[in-house]
Design a protein around this motif. Structure first.
Motif, PDB file in Angstrom:
ATOM      1  N   PRO A 103       0.830  -1.210   0.000  1.00 22.69           N
ATOM      2  CA  PRO A 103       0.000   0.000   0.000  1.00 22.69           C
ATOM      3  C   PRO A 103       0.864   1.259   0.000  1.00 22.69           C
ATOM      4  N   THR A 104       0.328   2.326  -0.578  1.00 18.89           N
ATOM      5  CA  THR A 104       1.049   3.594  -0.650  1.00 18.89           C
ATOM      6  C   THR A 104       0.661   4.547   0.474  1.00 18.89           C
ATOM      7  N   VAL A 105      -0.375   4.179   1.237  1.00 17.42           N
ATOM      8  CA  VAL A 105      -0.835   5.002   2.353  1.00 17.42           C
ATOM      9  C   VAL A 105      -1.074   4.094   3.555  1.00 17.42           C
ATOM     10  N   PRO A 106      -1.077   4.636   4.775  1.00 25.21           N
ATOM     11  CA  PRO A 106      -1.377   3.803   5.940  1.00 25.21           C
ATOM     12  C   PRO A 106      -2.833   3.360   5.946  1.00 25.21           C
ATOM     13  N   GLY A 107      -3.085   2.228   6.597  1.00 26.72           N
ATOM     14  CA  GLY A 107      -4.453   1.731   6.656  1.00 26.72           C
ATOM     15  C   GLY A 107      -4.564   0.501   7.520  1.00 26.72           C
ATOM     16  N   LYS A 108      -5.674  -0.197   7.346  1.00 23.35           N
ATOM     17  CA  LYS A 108      -5.926  -1.438   8.070  1.00 23.35           C
ATOM     18  C   LYS A 108      -6.159  -2.558   7.064  1.00 23.35           C
ATOM     19  N   VAL A 109      -5.780  -3.762   7.476  1.00 20.83           N
ATOM     20  CA  VAL A 109      -5.917  -4.942   6.633  1.00 20.83           C
ATOM     21  C   VAL A 109      -6.751  -5.988   7.361  1.00 20.83           C
ATOM     22  N   ILE A 110      -7.778  -6.505   6.690  1.00 21.62           N
ATOM     23  CA  ILE A 110      -8.519  -7.668   7.179  1.00 21.62           C
ATOM     24  C   ILE A 110      -7.929  -8.900   6.501  1.00 21.62           C
ATOM     25  N   VAL A 111      -7.455  -9.846   7.297  1.00 20.46           N
ATOM     26  CA  VAL A 111      -6.905 -11.097   6.781  1.00 20.46           C
ATOM     27  C   VAL A 111      -7.828 -12.229   7.204  1.00 20.46           C
ATOM     28  N   ARG A 112      -8.240 -13.046   6.237  1.00 24.57           N
ATOM     29  CA  ARG A 112      -9.170 -14.136   6.518  1.00 24.57           C
ATOM     30  C   ARG A 112      -8.627 -15.434   5.938  1.00 24.57           C
ATOM     31  N   PHE A 113      -8.614 -16.484   6.753  1.00 30.06           N
ATOM     32  CA  PHE A 113      -8.198 -17.821   6.336  1.00 30.06           C
ATOM     33  C   PHE A 113      -9.353 -18.758   6.647  1.00 30.06           C
ATOM     34  N   ASP A 114      -9.986 -19.321   5.598  1.00 32.64           N
ATOM     35  CA  ASP A 114     -11.085 -20.246   5.831  1.00 32.64           C
ATOM     36  C   ASP A 114     -11.058 -21.369   4.801  1.00 32.64           C
ATOM     37  N   GLY A 115     -11.871 -22.382   5.049  1.00 33.88           N
ATOM     38  CA  GLY A 115     -11.920 -23.520   4.132  1.00 33.88           C
ATOM     39  C   GLY A 115     -12.367 -24.778   4.828  1.00 33.88           C
ATOM     40  N   LYS A 116     -11.802 -25.924   4.396  1.00 34.74           N
ATOM     41  CA  LYS A 116     -12.141 -27.208   5.016  1.00 34.74           C
ATOM     42  C   LYS A 116     -10.866 -27.990   5.267  1.00 34.74           C
ATOM     43  N   CYS A 117     -10.929 -28.871   6.258  1.00 33.36           N
ATOM     44  CA  CYS A 117      -9.790 -29.709   6.626  1.00 33.36           C
ATOM     45  C   CYS A 117     -10.265 -31.142   6.815  1.00 33.36           C
ATOM     46  N   VAL A 118      -9.500 -32.085   6.285  1.00 35.81           N
ATOM     47  CA  VAL A 118      -9.729 -33.514   6.491  1.00 35.81           C
ATOM     48  C   VAL A 118      -8.556 -34.037   7.307  1.00 35.81           C
ATOM     49  N   SER A 119      -8.814 -34.523   8.527  1.00 38.04           N
ATOM     50  CA  SER A 119      -7.741 -34.972   9.411  1.00 38.04           C
ATOM     51  C   SER A 119      -8.125 -36.282  10.084  1.00 38.04           C
ATOM     52  N   THR A 120      -7.327 -36.717  11.047  1.00 37.15           N
ATOM     53  CA  THR A 120      -7.564 -38.004  11.696  1.00 37.15           C
ATOM     54  C   THR A 120      -8.007 -37.815  13.141  1.00 37.15           C
ATOM     55  N   TYR A 121      -8.777 -38.780  13.627  1.00 33.16           N
ATOM     56  CA  TYR A 121      -9.243 -38.770  15.007  1.00 33.16           C
ATOM     57  C   TYR A 121      -8.040 -38.751  15.964  1.00 33.16           C
ATOM     58  N   GLY A 122      -8.115 -37.840  16.928  1.00 33.63           N
ATOM     59  CA  GLY A 122      -7.031 -37.713  17.893  1.00 33.63           C
ATOM     60  C   GLY A 122      -6.146 -36.516  17.673  1.00 33.63           C
ATOM     61  N   ASP A 123      -6.265 -35.867  16.526  1.00 32.68           N
ATOM     62  CA  ASP A 123      -5.450 -34.685  16.229  1.00 32.68           C
ATOM     63  C   ASP A 123      -6.274 -33.409  16.422  1.00 32.68           C
ATOM     64  N   LEU A 124      -5.654 -32.409  17.051  1.00 33.38           N
ATOM     65  CA  LEU A 124      -6.252 -31.094  17.216  1.00 33.38           C
ATOM     66  C   LEU A 124      -5.550 -30.138  16.258  1.00 33.38           C
TER      67      LEU A 124
END
Length: 349
Positions: free
Chosen positions: A181-202
């Motif tokens: 950016p050429t001027v100061p400001g604020k940024v919204i960052v978003r990370f979303d989607g889907k995950c396939v994992s195994t039982y027992g994992d956080l």
């Protein structure tokens, strides 16, 4: 007792003074609909772009379905979706634990004028349940110019898919976006989607301005239930930025509970939206972290609030996202609201 932990709330107005920024929104209330067969349009919006540009499209909410069904949900420019691309998925654990929150974001180029976008759903692949689902959510579209001049808002977006990658040991950067950016400001960052994992994992997920995250802060988390190994996630952060180069990251890690095999498949989106400080309205953000043991049984309990002083009439987009840790047997409802209350099955997840 019931618990809420590590959630963020942000809001911003979209006003005429913000260089013709345009937001369109539709509430979705679809109880007990059949999702068997072809994709079903559960909501749609039309946005009138003032010029050629880019639309950030988001479909989120909660889905109540039956055990044995896999429900596909997508924010789309058409009434279709592609396997492993352009969708998220949810599954019900049983007849009681049958509600899942979801979030899906896409980016589309648009010409000046009207363009219609869709929230779509389908019961696909796993169809041992009834095929009937109830979907309550929101479809939101925001327009940005193709080339942002000084003092204008802009957005960048990346979708990605990783299959069977090992996530134990340290945070893993799945993707990143750099802006200048050429001027100061604020940024919204978003990370979303889907995950396939195994039982027992956080699994932990973070939209971050560094390649790391801190335990129970600056991240969302989820874990699978037995063989029900797929879920949707969303994490949002707001950062102050100065003129110059800045990089933002989609970060994930299998952390704390590591009893599964440590391998996951992730389909996700990283979105960065910049708003200059000189604009009429900029994002306002509040991180929310309640203590363990807060009791939210009975009437609704406010866990965070933001006051906005709008200079002119306009629209406000309000987002409430994060992680909730509760007790087995409790159904926790969470809502972004303009009042301290909410209506069942509407305006909440």
């Amino acid at each position: 007792m019931k618990y809420i932990f590590c959630i963020s709330l942000f809001t911003f107005g979209c006003l005429p003074a913000l260089h013709s920024q345009v937001i369109a929104h539709a509430s979705i209330h679809q109880p007990s609909i059949s999702l068997r067969g072809n994709t079903v349009v559960v909501g749609q919006i039309t946005i009138n772009a003032p010029a050629n540009g880019r639309v950030i499209l988001r479909f989120d909410g909660h889905c109540i379905s039956s055990e044995g069904d896999r429900i596909v949900l997508a924010a789309s420019e058409t009434n279709n979706w592609g396997p492993n691309d352009g969708s998220v998925e949810v599954e019900a654990a049983d007849a009681d634990v049958n509600s899942n929150a979801f979030s899906h974001t896409r980016s589309y180029g648009v010409d000046a004028g009207e363009t219609t976008f869709y929230a779509i759903a389908q019961n696909s692949v796993e169809m041992d349940g009834t095929g009937i689902a109830s979907i309550f959510g929101s479809l939101t579209a925001e327009w940005f110019p193709v080339i942002a001049g000084p003092g204008k808002a802009f957005a960048e977006h990346k979708g990605f898919f990783y299959e069977n990658i090992f996530m134990e040991g340290a945070p893993t950067v799945l993707n990143q976006i750099s802006i200048n950016p050429t001027v100061p400001g604020k940024v919204i960052v978003r990370f979303d989607g889907k995950c396939v994992s195994t039982y027992g994992d956080l699994m932990f997920f973070a939209a971050s301005n560094t390649p790391n995250w801190t335990n129970y802060d600056g991240s969302a988390s989820n874990e699978v239930i037995d063989a029900l190994n797929r879920f949707s996630f969303a994490h949002v952060r707001v950062y102050d930025v100065t003129p110059g180069s800045h990089t933002f990251y989609a970060v994930a890690e299998n952390y704390y509970e590591t009893y599964g095999n440590g391998f996951v498949s992730i389909y996700g989106s990283l979105t960065v939206q910049f708003y200059p400080d000189a604009a009429a309205t900029v994002p306002v953000f509040q991180a929310i972290s309640t203590p363990f043991g807060v009791n939210i049984e009975g009437p609704p309990v406010p866990v965070g609030q933001i006051n906005l002083n709008a200079p002119v009439a306009g629209k406000v987009e309000l987002n409430f996202a994060g992680t909730c840790i509760g007790n087995y047997g409790d159904q926790i409802r969470l809502a972004a609201s303009d009042g301290p209350n909410w209506a069942p099955n509407d305006g909440n997840i």
